[in-house]
Enzyme design. Structure first.
Site, mmCIF file in Angstrom:
data_model
loop_
_atom_site.group_PDB
_atom_site.id
_atom_site.type_symbol
_atom_site.label_atom_id
_atom_site.label_comp_id
_atom_site.label_asym_id
_atom_site.label_seq_id
_atom_site.Cartn_x
_atom_site.Cartn_y
_atom_site.Cartn_z
ATOM 1 N N CYS A 42 76.320 9.478 -9.189
ATOM 2 C CA CYS A 42 76.868 10.066 -10.412
ATOM 3 C C CYS A 42 78.259 9.514 -10.701
ATOM 4 C CB CYS A 42 76.925 11.580 -10.264
ATOM 5 S SG CYS A 42 77.742 12.074 -8.741
ATOM 6 N N GLU A 90 77.468 20.107 -12.138
ATOM 7 C CA GLU A 90 77.842 18.694 -11.977
ATOM 8 C C GLU A 90 76.754 17.891 -12.668
ATOM 9 O OE1 GLU A 90 80.581 17.729 -10.561
ATOM 10 O OE2 GLU A 90 81.202 19.566 -9.569
HETATM 11 P P1 NAP Z 1 67.324 16.868 -12.881
HETATM 12 O O1 NAP Z 1 66.019 16.369 -13.338
HETATM 13 O O2 NAP Z 1 68.144 17.647 -13.824
HETATM 14 O O3 NAP Z 1 67.034 17.682 -11.551
HETATM 15 C C1 NAP Z 1 68.054 18.277 -10.814
HETATM 16 C C2 NAP Z 1 67.524 19.483 -10.088
HETATM 17 O O4 NAP Z 1 67.149 20.499 -11.019
HETATM 18 C C3 NAP Z 1 66.276 19.205 -9.267
HETATM 19 O O5 NAP Z 1 66.349 19.947 -8.072
HETATM 20 C C4 NAP Z 1 65.164 19.716 -10.164
HETATM 21 O O6 NAP Z 1 63.995 20.067 -9.454
HETATM 22 C C5 NAP Z 1 65.818 20.927 -10.755
HETATM 23 N N1 NAP Z 1 65.232 21.401 -11.998
HETATM 24 C C6 NAP Z 1 64.490 20.721 -12.898
HETATM 25 N N2 NAP Z 1 64.156 21.531 -13.925
HETATM 26 C C7 NAP Z 1 64.697 22.741 -13.676
HETATM 27 C C8 NAP Z 1 64.696 24.000 -14.353
HETATM 28 N N3 NAP Z 1 64.078 24.155 -15.523
HETATM 29 N N4 NAP Z 1 65.342 25.037 -13.785
HETATM 30 C C9 NAP Z 1 65.988 24.897 -12.599
HETATM 31 N N5 NAP Z 1 66.021 23.730 -11.916
HETATM 32 C C10 NAP Z 1 65.385 22.664 -12.441
HETATM 33 O O7 NAP Z 1 68.284 15.691 -12.404
HETATM 34 P P2 NAP Z 1 67.915 14.474 -11.446
HETATM 35 O O8 NAP Z 1 67.137 13.527 -12.270
HETATM 36 O O9 NAP Z 1 67.383 14.948 -10.150
HETATM 37 O O10 NAP Z 1 69.359 13.900 -11.126
HETATM 38 C C11 NAP Z 1 69.930 12.786 -11.787
HETATM 39 C C12 NAP Z 1 71.095 13.222 -12.618
HETATM 40 O O11 NAP Z 1 71.999 13.973 -11.826
HETATM 41 C C13 NAP Z 1 71.896 12.064 -13.147
HETATM 42 O O12 NAP Z 1 72.109 12.247 -14.519
HETATM 43 C C14 NAP Z 1 73.212 12.129 -12.408
HETATM 44 O O13 NAP Z 1 74.330 11.683 -13.145
HETATM 45 C C15 NAP Z 1 73.335 13.564 -12.072
HETATM 46 N N6 NAP Z 1 74.115 13.735 -10.866
HETATM 47 C C16 NAP Z 1 75.366 14.287 -10.963
HETATM 48 C C17 NAP Z 1 76.133 14.452 -9.831
HETATM 49 C C18 NAP Z 1 77.501 15.061 -9.902
HETATM 50 O O14 NAP Z 1 78.030 15.413 -8.856
HETATM 51 N N7 NAP Z 1 78.089 15.203 -11.058
HETATM 52 C C19 NAP Z 1 75.637 14.066 -8.592
HETATM 53 C C20 NAP Z 1 74.371 13.509 -8.531
HETATM 54 C C21 NAP Z 1 73.615 13.357 -9.679
HETATM 55 P P3 NAP Z 1 62.759 19.037 -9.341
HETATM 56 O O15 NAP Z 1 63.248 17.860 -8.603
HETATM 57 O O16 NAP Z 1 61.743 19.802 -8.606
HETATM 58 O O17 NAP Z 1 62.379 18.701 -10.749
#
Ligand code: NAP
Length: 527
Positions: A300, A261
């Site tokens: 999102c 997602e």
């Molecule tokens: P993110 O930076 O991609 O982080 C998401 C998760 O991935 C966090 O738990 C993060 O851990 C982890 N992560 C980071 N690097 C990783 C790696 N190399 N390997 C495995 N896991 C890793 O995203 P975010 O900034 O938290 O979230 C915002 C984004 O999520 C927005 O773009 C939004 O649109 C999207 N979103 C989508 C939905 C949906 O249902 N489609 C819902 C909510 C949000 P850490 O926090 O420890 O870095």
């Protein structure tokens, strides 16, 4: 910032509480800037933890029927309800959200669990799910094939985003646990406290078997390496991290099932026949304002692009701006505040940078920033007021269809024909949701048919459902969540459809007598 004297969040892995041995990352109050707790998993034996969940948790869950697991979900609901006040307190302190925004996450998660508890109850004593009827394989009617779904014998790893520390866990855990699959959740570090606290309450209440629910806070390093062929991973977050997950050898080489997602440029579309001040016009204006401000736009599913007939562009801009001007922004502890902060100062910087990018192609139609924040220091708090941008040339725009700004920001764009409006919406390259505002059922049906293939959900708001509609951005457990293309290509929820991700489909080819015995263990199920 790293403050070793703040409490460290214990991780729950291998059936016991374990504290990381590193300094960890400090979680902050995004309004006051003060340290709250630290997240760390340094030194944890991940292999042991995943094996424990897979073997102990999985076996215990699979020993139960769907109905028994549904009763377990109902028990989890009771535990969470009993501790709601603590969750609201954590949300205020760690997410900077006003009460009604915390409710979207906290009560939204509990509601979703309750929904699956009810749905699962109806599956009763079954041990597997029957996919359709048996089918004859040849001339002899005795030898037939029956498709069945059985729960996968692995763990479900959830890597979650920061914006829904409660709902993000439970909307995934409910179908996983109901399916009989143990869960390991790694919440986004910035807001991991609420997830950790909820898991702690459920674990301490003893309503789930050991190994059924684990939580790992802090770094994601090494988690994907633990995944084996029958495990599944469900990721919510940015498109950038999604690319890393998808290309990890666990997914690319070991066929670990993966649900993504990611981000999305969701749209709102006003009927070409709408009139200024008419019902469809007013419904769009209200919904856009709600979507821009709920959770400070950190959803999102929030509306990012608004498409209106060219003749109504100025009137819609004026009406949205007038409503946004009434949004008080600041410290969520002050009852006059309608919109709290973003989740962190990093997100604050990211949103301001995103607005600057959008402004290379758009004008500012409304900007609530520049005034004073309520009870908050603008130099410290991660508060951004709503910003409405707009362009007269939606066709030439590129950045506006590509860049998701994860805050209270949306862009208004005019269209010249119905076909052009659909084309412009599709330039989001696959989104979670599009909403349509119209008094005309035929237009709604046409728009749905045009937009369904590029959207996980089409949400139509007409005057007759003005008070009963569930909201453009609200994800309801009975309805599909996810979207094609840049939205990640994932599917979640949608009622019992969600169980499909945690089950394996297999064709059992056998005699009628053997299939009779098999069918007696199952319950009819349609994906
Ligand atoms: P993110 O930076 O991609 O982080 C998401 C998760 O991935 C966090 O738990 C993060 O851990 C982890 N992560 C980071 N690097 C990783 C790696 N190399 N390997 C495995 N896991 C890793 O995203 P975010 O900034 O938290 O979230 C915002 C984004 O999520 C927005 O773009 C939004 O649109 C999207 N979103 C989508 C939905 C949906 O249902 N489609 C819902 C909510 C949000 P850490 O926090 O420890 O870095």
């Amino acid at each position: 910032m790293n403050t070793p004297d703040t409490p460290l969040l214990p991780n729950h892995l291998a059936g016991r509480w374990q504290t990381g041995t590193g300094r960890g990352q400090t979680l902050l109050d995004p309004v006051l800037g003060t340290p709250l707790v630290r997240a760390d998993n340094t030194g944890l034996d991940l292999a042991e933890g995943f094996a424990f969940a897979r073997e102990q948790g999985g076996a215990a869950l699979r020993a139960l029927s769907y109905g028994e697991r549904a009763a377990m979900l109902a028990a989890v609901v009771k535990v969470l309800q009993a501790n709601r006040d603590a969750y609201y307190d954590i949300a205020t302190r760690n997410s900077g959200t006003v009460t009604k925004d915390s409710a979207v996450d906290i009560d939204g998660g509990i509601f979703t669990l309750g929904y699956y508890a009810k749905q699962g109850e109806a599956l009763g004593e079954a041990r597997c799910l029957l996919d359709g009827d048996r089918i004859r394989m040849g001339k002899d009617p005795l030898f037939q094939t029956q498709h069945v779904f059985t729960p996968t014998r692995g763990v479900a790893l959830f890597i979650n985003a920061f914006n829904f520390p409660s709902w993000g866990l439970w909307e995934k855990a409910a179908p996983a646990l109901l399916s009989g699959v143990p869960v390991i959740v790694k919440p986004a570090t910035a807001t991991s406290w609420l997830t950790q606290r909820m898991v702690a309450d459920v674990v301490e209440a003893g309503v789930l078997p050991p190994g059924a629910l684990s939580v790992i806070c802090g770094s994601s390093a090494g988690l994907m390496d633990q995944l084996q062929p029958f495990d599944v991973v469900s990721f919510t977050g940015s498109a950038e991290t999604a690319r890393i997950i998808r290309s990890h050898p666990a997914v690319a080489q070991r066929s670990v099932r993966c649900n993504i997602e990611a981000d999305s440029l969701n749209s709102a579309l006003l009927d070409p026949a709408a009139t200024e001040g008419g019902e469809a016009f007013n419904l769009l204006v209200s919904e856009v304002v709600r979507e821009m401000t709920v959770k400070s736009g950190q959803k999102c599913t929030a509306i990012r692009r608004i498409f209106v007939p060219r003749a109504l562009y100025a009137a819609v801009a004026q009406a949205i701006g007038a409503k946004l001007a009434r949004t008080s922004v600041g410290n969520p502890r002050n009852e006059s505040v309608r919109m709290g902060s973003l989740v962190s100062r990093e997100q604050y910087d990211g949103v301001l940078a995103g607005i600057a990018r959008l402004r290379t192609e758009a004008d500012v139609l409304f900007d609530g920033n520049g005034g004073t924040l309520v009870d908050a220091d603008a130099a410290v708090a991660a508060c951004v007021a709503p910003v409405l941008l707009g362009t007269q040339d939606a066709v030439a725009a590129r950045v506006l269809h590509e860049v998701e700004v994860f805050g209270p920001v949306a862009t208004l764009m005019p269209y010249d024909s119905e076909a052009q409006a659909f084309d412009l919406i599709r330039r989001g390259e696959g989104s979670l949701v599009a909403s349509v505002y119209s008094e005309n059922p035929d237009f709604i049906a046409r728009a749905a048919a045009e937009l369904a293939d590029s959207h996980g959900r089409v949400h139509a708001i007409s005057p007759d459902v003005a008070t009963s509609q569930s909201g453009h951005g609200n994800v309801m457990p009975m309805s599909l969540h996810g979207g094609p293309g840049r939205a990640g290509g994932g599917e979640e929820l949608g009622g019992l459809r969600a169980l499909g991700f945690y089950h394996r489909r297999s064709a059992v080819q056998a005699s009628s007598a053997a299939l009779d015995a098999l069918v007696a263990r199952g319950v009819p199920f349609k994906l």
